[in-house]
Scaffold this motif. Structure first.
Motif, short mmCIF file in Angstrom:
data_model
loop_
_atom_site.label_atom_id
_atom_site.label_comp_id
_atom_site.label_asym_id
_atom_site.label_seq_id
_atom_site.Cartn_x
_atom_site.Cartn_y
_atom_site.Cartn_z
N TRP A 80 0.83 -1.20 0.00
CA TRP A 80 0.00 0.00 0.00
C TRP A 80 0.86 1.25 0.00
O TRP A 80 1.85 1.34 0.74
N THR A 81 0.50 2.22 -0.82
CA THR A 81 1.24 3.47 -0.92
C THR A 81 0.68 4.48 0.08
O THR A 81 -0.34 4.24 0.76
N ASP A 82 1.35 5.63 0.16
CA ASP A 82 0.87 6.73 0.99
C ASP A 82 0.04 7.72 0.18
O ASP A 82 -0.16 8.86 0.60
N VAL A 83 -0.43 7.28 -0.99
CA VAL A 83 -1.28 8.11 -1.84
C VAL A 83 -2.73 7.66 -1.66
O VAL A 83 -3.03 6.46 -1.74
N TYR A 84 -3.64 8.60 -1.43
CA TYR A 84 -5.03 8.29 -1.15
C TYR A 84 -5.94 8.97 -2.18
O TYR A 84 -5.62 10.03 -2.71
N ASP A 85 -7.09 8.33 -2.42
CA ASP A 85 -8.06 8.96 -3.31
C ASP A 85 -9.06 9.80 -2.51
O ASP A 85 -8.90 9.99 -1.29
N LEU A 119 19.88 -9.89 -15.29
CA LEU A 119 18.72 -9.53 -16.12
C LEU A 119 18.77 -8.04 -16.39
O LEU A 119 19.07 -7.24 -15.49
N ILE A 120 18.45 -7.66 -17.62
CA ILE A 120 18.35 -6.25 -17.96
C ILE A 120 17.13 -6.07 -18.85
O ILE A 120 16.91 -6.83 -19.79
N GLY A 121 16.29 -5.11 -18.49
CA GLY A 121 15.05 -4.93 -19.23
C GLY A 121 14.24 -3.78 -18.67
O GLY A 121 14.76 -2.72 -18.34
N GLY A 122 12.95 -4.02 -18.52
CA GLY A 122 12.07 -2.96 -18.05
C GLY A 122 10.78 -3.53 -17.51
O GLY A 122 10.58 -4.75 -17.46
N GLY A 123 9.90 -2.63 -17.11
CA GLY A 123 8.64 -3.08 -16.55
C GLY A 123 7.68 -1.94 -16.36
O GLY A 123 7.90 -0.82 -16.85
N GLY A 124 6.62 -2.22 -15.64
CA GLY A 124 5.61 -1.22 -15.37
C GLY A 124 5.25 -1.18 -13.91
O GLY A 124 5.26 -2.20 -13.22
N VAL A 125 4.96 0.03 -13.42
CA VAL A 125 4.56 0.23 -12.03
C VAL A 125 3.25 1.01 -12.02
O VAL A 125 3.08 1.97 -12.78
N THR A 126 2.34 0.59 -11.17
CA THR A 126 1.06 1.29 -11.07
C THR A 126 0.54 1.18 -9.66
O THR A 126 1.03 0.38 -8.86
N TYR A 127 -0.46 1.99 -9.31
CA TYR A 127 -1.22 1.75 -8.10
C TYR A 127 -2.70 1.95 -8.40
O TYR A 127 -3.09 2.71 -9.27
N ARG A 128 -3.51 1.18 -7.68
CA ARG A 128 -4.95 1.15 -7.91
C ARG A 128 -5.69 1.51 -6.63
O ARG A 128 -5.29 1.13 -5.54
N PHE A 129 -6.81 2.19 -6.78
CA PHE A 129 -7.71 2.45 -5.66
C PHE A 129 -8.94 1.55 -5.71
O PHE A 129 -9.71 1.51 -4.77
N ASP A 130 -9.11 0.83 -6.83
CA ASP A 130 -10.17 -0.18 -6.93
C ASP A 130 -9.61 -1.36 -7.71
O ASP A 130 -8.56 -1.25 -8.34
N PRO A 131 -10.28 -2.52 -7.68
CA PRO A 131 -9.71 -3.73 -8.29
C PRO A 131 -9.59 -3.70 -9.80
O PRO A 131 -8.92 -4.55 -10.37
N VAL A 132 -10.23 -2.74 -10.47
CA VAL A 132 -10.32 -2.80 -11.92
C VAL A 132 -9.45 -1.77 -12.62
O VAL A 132 -8.68 -2.10 -13.53
#
Length: 208
Positions: A80-85, A119-132
């Motif tokens: 869980w992040t410290d960012v809130y909706d 390993l060398i490459g990349g990826g994606g980071v996200t955060y969600r406030f709902d499951p979808v």
């Protein structure tokens, strides 16, 4: 940045390790090929919280010494992040990454042996406030050098445990930094495949 530079240097020296330990060129008239696929579990920390990642690796084994392939991993823990909706719900951090994977096998015919992997490459980071619906998403660069201790269980199965350091750069999300996602990790990996010809028997008392 200094840690990332050290990691990239380690990745660059992996091919040199092959030449040093084998005394042969990689490509010659007697190439012996193998291959494997496997699944892995990583234990690490993100944003100061314990995290588990699941993933896998696959590769082409050349002369029982060098592996060229790919790997990928994704976070399965609740972080869980410290960012809130607007409803005061914290954002759930999610991350996945993968890329080109190279490994040097040191004395791979020994029952227990070391491997140097990167390993060398990349990826994606996200955060969600709902499951979808993801609230915010960002692409990142990842480099992860490491070392493993590998056990030859059977001719078609190997198990390794090891440690690595995950360098993550270019994070551009509110409340998440490069340092939050970069950390040491422990890995448990199961490999299944064709690893090359078995070592020759040394006598009647040899146990295969």
């Amino acid at each position: 940045m200094r840690k990332m530079a050290i990691g990239l240097v380690l990745l660059a020296f992996l091919p040199a390790s092959v030449a040093a330990q084998s005394g042969r060129t990689l490509v010659d008239s007697n190439i012996e090929s193998g291959g494997f696929g496997g699944f892995a579990t990583k234990f690490t920390s993100m944003q100061g919280d314990f995290a588990v990642l699941l993933g896998g690796r696959a590769g082409w084994i050349i002369n029982r010494t060098l592996v060229l392939g790919g790997g990928g991993y994704g976070v399965v823990s609740d972080l869980w992040t410290d960012v809130y909706d607007q409803y005061n719900r914290p954002g759930k951090l999610q991350m996945g990454y993968g890329g080109f994977d190279m490994e040097v096998l040191l004395r791979s015919d020994d029952l227990v042996h070391l491997t140097l992997q990167g390993l060398i490459g990349g990826g994606g980071v996200t955060y969600r406030f709902d499951p979808v619906h993801p609230t915010s998403w960002d692409a990142v660069f990842v480099a992860e050098p490491g070392v493993n201790l590998e056990l030859n269980v059977t001719h078609f199965m190997r198990v390794s445990v090891g440690g690595s350091y995950r360098f993550v750069q270019d994070v551009d999300l509110v409340g998440v930094t490069n340092q939050d996602l970069s950390n040491w990790a422990g890995t448990l990996l199961f490999k299944f495949g064709v690893f090359g010809r078995p070592a020759p028997r040394t006598g009647k008392g040899h146990i295969d």
